[in-house]
Design a protein around this motif. Sequence first.
Motif, mmCIF file in Angstrom:
data_model
loop_
_atom_site.group_PDB
_atom_site.id
_atom_site.type_symbol
_atom_site.label_atom_id
_atom_site.label_comp_id
_atom_site.label_asym_id
_atom_site.label_seq_id
_atom_site.Cartn_x
_atom_site.Cartn_y
_atom_site.Cartn_z
ATOM 1 N N LYS A 171 0.832 -1.195 0.000
ATOM 2 C CA LYS A 171 0.000 0.000 0.000
ATOM 3 C C LYS A 171 0.876 1.257 0.000
ATOM 4 O O LYS A 171 2.098 1.195 0.117
ATOM 5 C CB LYS A 171 -0.919 0.012 1.216
ATOM 6 C CG LYS A 171 -1.911 -1.151 1.238
ATOM 7 C CD LYS A 171 -2.828 -1.081 2.439
ATOM 8 C CE LYS A 171 -3.818 -2.233 2.439
ATOM 9 N NZ LYS A 171 -4.744 -2.180 3.603
ATOM 10 N N LEU A 172 0.217 2.405 -0.141
ATOM 11 C CA LEU A 172 0.912 3.682 -0.064
ATOM 12 C C LEU A 172 1.453 3.900 1.336
ATOM 13 O O LEU A 172 0.961 3.303 2.305
ATOM 14 C CB LEU A 172 -0.049 4.823 -0.409
ATOM 15 C CG LEU A 172 -0.631 4.837 -1.825
ATOM 16 C CD1 LEU A 172 -1.818 5.784 -1.876
ATOM 17 C CD2 LEU A 172 0.429 5.252 -2.846
ATOM 18 N N ASP A 173 2.451 4.780 1.461
ATOM 19 C CA ASP A 173 2.950 5.101 2.790
ATOM 20 C C ASP A 173 1.903 5.906 3.554
ATOM 21 O O ASP A 173 0.912 6.363 3.003
ATOM 22 C CB ASP A 173 4.283 5.847 2.717
ATOM 23 C CG ASP A 173 4.200 7.140 1.913
ATOM 24 O OD1 ASP A 173 3.181 7.844 2.012
ATOM 25 O OD2 ASP A 173 5.175 7.433 1.196
ATOM 26 N N ASP A 174 2.123 6.074 4.832
ATOM 27 C CA ASP A 174 1.124 6.709 5.699
ATOM 28 C C ASP A 174 0.799 8.126 5.255
ATOM 29 O O ASP A 174 -0.349 8.561 5.299
ATOM 30 C CB ASP A 174 1.619 6.724 7.151
ATOM 31 C CG ASP A 174 1.674 5.334 7.756
ATOM 32 O OD1 ASP A 174 0.992 4.441 7.220
ATOM 33 O OD2 ASP A 174 2.407 5.147 8.744
ATOM 34 N N ALA A 208 -4.522 -0.839 -3.858
ATOM 35 C CA ALA A 208 -4.500 -1.610 -2.610
ATOM 36 C C ALA A 208 -4.900 -0.746 -1.424
ATOM 37 O O ALA A 208 -5.608 -1.208 -0.517
ATOM 38 C CB ALA A 208 -3.110 -2.203 -2.391
ATOM 39 N N SER A 209 -4.477 0.520 -1.423
ATOM 40 C CA SER A 209 -4.815 1.421 -0.318
ATOM 41 C C SER A 209 -6.293 1.767 -0.289
ATOM 42 O O SER A 209 -6.817 2.188 0.748
ATOM 43 C CB SER A 209 -3.989 2.710 -0.419
ATOM 44 O OG SER A 209 -2.617 2.440 -0.261
ATOM 45 N N ARG A 210 -6.972 1.600 -1.406
ATOM 46 C CA ARG A 210 -8.403 1.857 -1.474
ATOM 47 C C ARG A 210 -9.236 0.615 -1.172
ATOM 48 O O ARG A 210 -10.444 0.626 -1.332
ATOM 49 C CB ARG A 210 -8.755 2.413 -2.858
ATOM 50 C CG ARG A 210 -8.382 3.876 -3.010
ATOM 51 C CD ARG A 210 -8.448 4.346 -4.444
ATOM 52 N NE ARG A 210 -8.468 5.799 -4.533
ATOM 53 C CZ ARG A 210 -7.412 6.582 -4.350
ATOM 54 N NH1 ARG A 210 -6.247 6.037 -4.088
ATOM 55 N NH2 ARG A 210 -7.509 7.896 -4.432
ATOM 56 N N GLY A 211 -8.590 -0.439 -0.755
ATOM 57 C CA GLY A 211 -9.311 -1.625 -0.326
ATOM 58 C C GLY A 211 -9.608 -2.623 -1.422
ATOM 59 O O GLY A 211 -10.425 -3.535 -1.236
ATOM 60 N N TYR A 212 -8.966 -2.491 -2.587
ATOM 61 C CA TYR A 212 -9.178 -3.437 -3.675
ATOM 62 C C TYR A 212 -8.330 -4.686 -3.499
ATOM 63 O O TYR A 212 -7.238 -4.641 -2.927
ATOM 64 C CB TYR A 212 -8.799 -2.827 -5.034
ATOM 65 C CG TYR A 212 -9.538 -1.582 -5.429
ATOM 66 C CD1 TYR A 212 -10.912 -1.471 -5.285
ATOM 67 C CD2 TYR A 212 -8.845 -0.497 -5.966
ATOM 68 C CE1 TYR A 212 -11.574 -0.325 -5.674
ATOM 69 C CE2 TYR A 212 -9.504 0.657 -6.360
ATOM 70 C CZ TYR A 212 -10.875 0.735 -6.204
ATOM 71 O OH TYR A 212 -11.531 1.872 -6.581
ATOM 72 N N LYS A 213 -8.823 -5.782 -4.031
ATOM 73 C CA LYS A 213 -7.974 -6.934 -4.297
ATOM 74 C C LYS A 213 -7.303 -6.642 -5.633
ATOM 75 O O LYS A 213 -7.967 -6.309 -6.613
ATOM 76 C CB LYS A 213 -8.806 -8.216 -4.388
ATOM 77 C CG LYS A 213 -8.000 -9.434 -4.822
ATOM 78 C CD LYS A 213 -8.903 -10.642 -5.039
ATOM 79 C CE LYS A 213 -8.106 -11.822 -5.595
ATOM 80 N NZ LYS A 213 -8.984 -12.998 -5.862
#
Length: 377
Positions: A171-174, A208-213
């Motif tokens: 995912k993206l960093d914080d 991925a950071s948006r909750g996708y597979k």
Amino acid sequence: MPGVKLALEDGTVFSGESFGAVGEVTGEVVFNTSMTGYQEILTDPSYRGQIVTMTYPEIGNYGVNSADIENAVPSLSGFIVRESSRIYSNYRAEGDLDSYLKQHNIIGISGLDTRALVRHIRNAGAMRGILSTIDMDDASLVAKAKAAPSLVGRDIACEVMGKSIATWDEKLDDWTTTEIGAAAGTGGGAHVVCMDFGMKWNIPRHFASRGYKVTVVPGNTSAADIMKLNPDGVFLSNGPGDPEPLGYACDTIRELLGKTPIFGICLGHQLLSLACGAKTFKLKFGHRGANQPVMDLTTSKVEITTQNHGFAVDADSLPEELEITHRNLNDDTVAGVRHKTHPAFGVQYHPEAAAGPHDSHYLFERFQELMAATTAS
């Protein structure tokens, strides 16, 4: 420092100081106007076959790190800067630029007049060139530059695309996740299949950071094999070179249209347009930088975008089923299209932009809305 020369196919020769690796390499000489993000540029597979000139005068001053790479290894042929910083200072830095280029066998040249070089390219157009630390004969170098292969008509994407199907979890960093705000984590588990033609890694990080597979497949994967993965949407990635030789990708996209939502970025946008019957052409010197103004014609808002492409979609060739959604305000070239009857769209820039700007994150939400609407129907 040992000497190094840059020779262009039109006979122009520049001398400078060598940094990074030593040797000899050919490629198309282009320029990027970004002030930051040199590591992202170095590791962007879209630069395959190119020698990149940075217009910002000092490069390397904040070092390099493993978090900001856009692919496993640099893909460009060579690197040109006015001044390679002898020191670096950044709390995230893990090393210096010179050592990084040596590690990945990338030849660099510093100390030349990059303003003169960029002005020459703007006037004469991007052209083939050669960087060499071993041959200092001008006539020999110019002859080698003239003999170097052109990017036109070559499938370069096949050299940098992934070779197998893989699941993406990073995912993206914080900091960036905070910046995308309420959009983060709202994907609801939707499955996005990314066709990799030389994809920048910050794109699947956004998904991925948006909750996708997220599943990444090689760009030459067939439509039948993609549909076996049961995608809620298909993403067409960026990549290097001329889009027209990628007929296999256009065939796949044509088969996918109407079966699943499609979102294309850069080369993916061009391939979507070609698949629908449009044509592309080579730009004189391309659009490369983090400061390219684009207007979203659906909202009349102007966004500052990151771009990296040497080809563009021909507006006069667009078929009836495609409409222009975005325009580049520097030269009025097509910067986005949308299919009128199928859930498919593409943009000629990078909304996932790293190191920025981040004006265009909303396009990920548009893709999410298309997937949600298609699922609901």
